[in-house]
Design an enzyme around this catalytic site. Structure first.
Site, PDB file in Angstrom:
ATOM      1  N   LYS A  71       0.830  -1.206   0.000  1.00 18.82           N
ATOM      2  CA  LYS A  71       0.000   0.000   0.000  1.00 18.82           C
ATOM      3  C   LYS A  71       0.867   1.260   0.000  1.00 18.82           C
ATOM      4  O   LYS A  71       1.898   1.315   0.694  1.00 18.82           O
ATOM      5  CB  LYS A  71      -0.916  -0.051   1.232  1.00 18.82           C
ATOM      6  CG  LYS A  71      -1.977   1.029   1.315  1.00 18.82           C
ATOM      7  CD  LYS A  71      -2.880   0.712   2.503  1.00 18.82           C
ATOM      8  CE  LYS A  71      -3.821   1.839   2.851  1.00 18.82           C
ATOM      9  NZ  LYS A  71      -4.668   1.511   3.999  1.00 18.82           N
ATOM     10  N   SER A 102      -9.177   2.258   3.395  1.00 12.73           N
ATOM     11  CA  SER A 102      -8.227   2.921   2.524  1.00 12.73           C
ATOM     12  C   SER A 102      -7.339   1.954   1.750  1.00 12.73           C
ATOM     13  O   SER A 102      -6.523   2.379   0.931  1.00 12.73           O
ATOM     14  CB  SER A 102      -7.363   3.886   3.341  1.00 12.73           C
ATOM     15  OG  SER A 102      -6.569   3.200   4.292  1.00 12.73           O
ATOM     16  N   SER A 114      -9.790   0.081   7.593  1.00  8.98           N
ATOM     17  CA  SER A 114      -9.222   0.100   6.248  1.00  8.98           C
ATOM     18  C   SER A 114      -8.650  -1.218   5.751  1.00  8.98           C
ATOM     19  O   SER A 114      -8.235  -1.295   4.596  1.00  8.98           O
ATOM     20  CB  SER A 114      -8.138   1.187   6.166  1.00  8.98           C
ATOM     21  OG  SER A 114      -8.707   2.450   6.366  1.00  8.98           O
TER      22      SER A 114
END
Length: 473
Positions: free
Chosen positions: A84, A159, A183
C-alpha cells in the site's frame, strides 16, 4: 464458490501460471518446481496490465522499476504482491494517495515492509489509497477512482481499496493492507475478501503508529482464502513475536470448542443497518448456530460517547497531516493541495480541539468497557459497515464536506471500535447483493484472541464457501 457476475465485473483470472491459486497454493507450486518464479511474475505483470485502466488500483510509476524482494525463502517465497502506498518500500516513492506530495524514492524499507517481505514475497508495485487513508472509498480528488472488480460502477472501499481490487481481480493472491478505522476490513468487505485487523502490537508497527496518543493503526493483508491469512500471521511471528500477546501459531482449520458468540445488528453510532446487510449477519448467525455454537444477542459493547470521540480523533489525525506534513511526512508537502475531506476534518477538529483531552480519556477507557462487555462471550458477530457498498461518487472528497462526513458516519459505524480497543476483528464475505456485490460480516474478539477468529473463519468458509470472481480454472 464462483458467483454469477454482473456485466460490469472485470477480472484477470485465466489459465496461466497464477491460475486461481491462493498464495499458499502458489508458494507450494514454486517450492516444488511445478512453476518458475519467472513465469509467475510474467503472468502477474500481464494481468496487472490487462486490468490497469479499468481498475486504477495500482499507483502509476515513472520509468522502469524492478520488482522488489528481500528474501528468497519463506512461507510465500516468490509470490507476487503489492504494498500500500502509505508504507515505504526502498526505491519507490510513498505518495499517501495525495496530490500534496511529490516525494523522491525512499532510501530504505519501513520496519513493517521488512517483516512483510521477509516471508519471500515479491513486491510488484504500490497499491492505491485515498488521501492519507482518511476516506472510506479510494477516490482521490486528483485522479481516477479505484473501481470494484465485482461491479466497476461501485467503490472498492478504503483505505486499502487498491490492494483489495488487485486481489479480488486475480492480479495477485495476497496484498498489504493497513487499518486505522476499518481500512483492512471495509475494502475486504467491498471486494469479497478475507481481511483480519490483528490485535494491537501483533505485527511490527511503522513509526507513525507509535507516535500517536492512541495507536489505532494496524498492518495486515487482504486475501482470497482464510488459510492465506492464517499462514501470513504464522510466518510473521517468525520475524517478530510480541510476548505480551498469546501466539497465534499454526491455524489449519476450525476449532473444536463450542463458543458463545454475541450478535450486534445496528451500528454503534445509531444508524440502522440496511436490510441486505442485516440479512447476511442473521444468516451467518444461523450458520454458526448450526455448527454448534451458542449465538445470542449482546448489548453494544461501548459507551454512547464513542462515535463523537472517535470522530474528533479522526479530525485530529487530519489536522496533524495539515499542520505537520512538511516535517513529518515529506519536505515536498504542500497543504494547499489537500483534498476537501482532509481540510474539512482539519477545520472540524480546530473548532472542537478543546474537547480532545476528554475524548482521549474516554477512548482509552473504552478498552476496559469493551473487555468487560466481551467477558461473557468468545466472539462478537456484527456487520462490517452499516449498508452495502456505495456507488463511486457517493463518498467522493469532492462532495461538500458536511454531506460527505454525514455519509461516512452512516456507513462506518462498526469498525473503529477494534482500532481504539486494540481488539482483533475479521471481515468475511458471506453473501451477495442484488447488484452482485459481496456482503460481509465482521467477527471481533478480546485483544489477543486472533486465533479464535481464524478458527471461526475457517469454519464459516468450509460451511458456506466464499464467492469469487474466478471462473473456476
Amino acid at each position: 464458490m464462483t458467483a454469477h457476475l454482473h456485466p460490469n465485473a472485470i477480472h484477470a483470472f485465466t489459465d496461466d501460471a497464477l491460475a486461481d491459486h491462493d498464495a499458499t497454493a502458489l508458494a507450494n507450486a514454486l517450492k516444488s518446481g511445478k512453476l518458475s518464479a519467472r513465469e509467475v511474475l510474467k503472468a502477474c505483470q500481464q494481468r496487472a496490465d490487462q486490468v490497469a485502466k479499468q481498475l486504477n488500483a495500482e499507483v502509476p510509476m515513472t520509468g522502469e522499476r524492478e520488482p522488489v524482494s528481500l528474501a528468497s525463502t519463506g512461507a510465500f517465497a516468490g509470490v507476487p504482491t503489492y504494498i500500500k502506498d502509505n508504507t515505504d518500500v526502498g526505491g519507490f516513492p510513498t505518495n499517501h494517495g495525495s496530490a500534496a506530495l511529490r516525494p523522491a524514492p525512499c532510501r530504505k524499507h519501513s520496519p513493517f515492509t521488512r517483516q512483510y517481505l521477509d516471508q519471500g514475497m515479491v513486491c510488484m508495485g504500490k497499491s492505491a489509497l485515498p488521501e492519507f487513508g482518511l476516506n472510506a472509498s479510494t477516490e482521490p480528488a486528483h485522479g481516477a477512482p479505484t473501481r470494484n472488480p465485482w461491479n466497476t460502477a461501485y467503490s472498492s472501499g478504503a483505505s486499502s481499496g487498491g490492494s483489495a481490487a488487485l486481489v479480488a481481480a486475480g492480479v495477485v493472491p495476497i496484498a498489504h493492507a493497513n487499518d486505522g478505522g476499518g481500512s483492512i476490513r471495509i475494502p475486504a468487505a467491498c471486494c469479497g475478501l478475507v481481511g483480519l485487523k490483528p490485535s494491537r502490537g501483533r505485527l511490527v508497527d511503522n513509526p507513525a503508529a507509535r507516535s500517536l496518543p492512541i495507536n489505532i493503526l494496524s498492518e495486515g493483508v487482504v486475501t482470497r482464502s482464510v488459510r492465506d491469512t492464517a499462514n501470513f500471521y504464522t510466518a510473521a511471528e517468525h520475524h517478530f513475536r510480541n510476548r505480551k500477546l498469546p501466539a497465534i501459531g499454526q491455524v489449519i482449520g476450525p476449532g473444536s470448542k463450542r463458543l458463545r458468540i454475541g450478535v450486534v445488528l445496528d451500528s454503534l453510532n445509531g444508524h440502522r443497518t440496511d436490510p441486505e446487510t442485516r440479512d447476511t449477519v442473521e444468516h451467518t448467525a444461523k450458520v454458526l448456530a448450526e455448527l454448534g455454537h451458542e449465538v445470542v444477542p449482546m448489548p453494544i459493547p461501548v459507551d454512547d460517547s464513542f462515535p463523537e470521540d472517535f470522530a474528533l480523533y479522526w479530525g485530529f489525525m487530519a489536522s496533524l497531516v495539515r499542520g505537520a506534513g512538511r516535517w513529518v511526512v515529506d519536505r515536498s508537502f504542500d497543504a494547499q493541495k489537500l483534498d476537501g475531506l482532509t481540510l474539512g476534518l482539519h477545520r472540524m477538529f480546530m473548532a472542537n480541539k478543546s474537547r480532545l483531552p476528554g475524548a482521549l480519556l474516554r477512548l482509552r477507557r473504552s478498552t476496559h468497557r469493551f473487555e468487560a462487555a466481551m467477558a461473557p462471550f468468545d466472539a462478537a458477530l456484527m456487520p462490517v459497515v452499516s449498508h452495502t457498498t456505495p456507488e463511486l461518487g457517493y463518498l467522493s472528497p469532492q462532495q461538500p464536506f458536511d454531506t460527505l462526513f454525514q455519509r461516512l458516519q452512516g456507513y462506518v459505524g462498526f469498525t473503529p471500535l477494534a482500532n481504539v480497543t486494540g481488539a482483533p476483528a475479521i471481515a468475511l464475505p458471506m453473501g451477495l447483493t442484488s447488484e452482485h456485490l459481496p456482503v460481509s460480516v465482521q467477527l471481533m474478539a478480546a485483544p489477543g484472541h486472533d486465533r479464535t477468529l481464524l478458527e471461526l473463519a475457517f469454519a464459516l468458509e468450509e460451511a458456506a464457501p466464499f464467492p469469487t470472481l474466478s471462473p473456476g480454472i
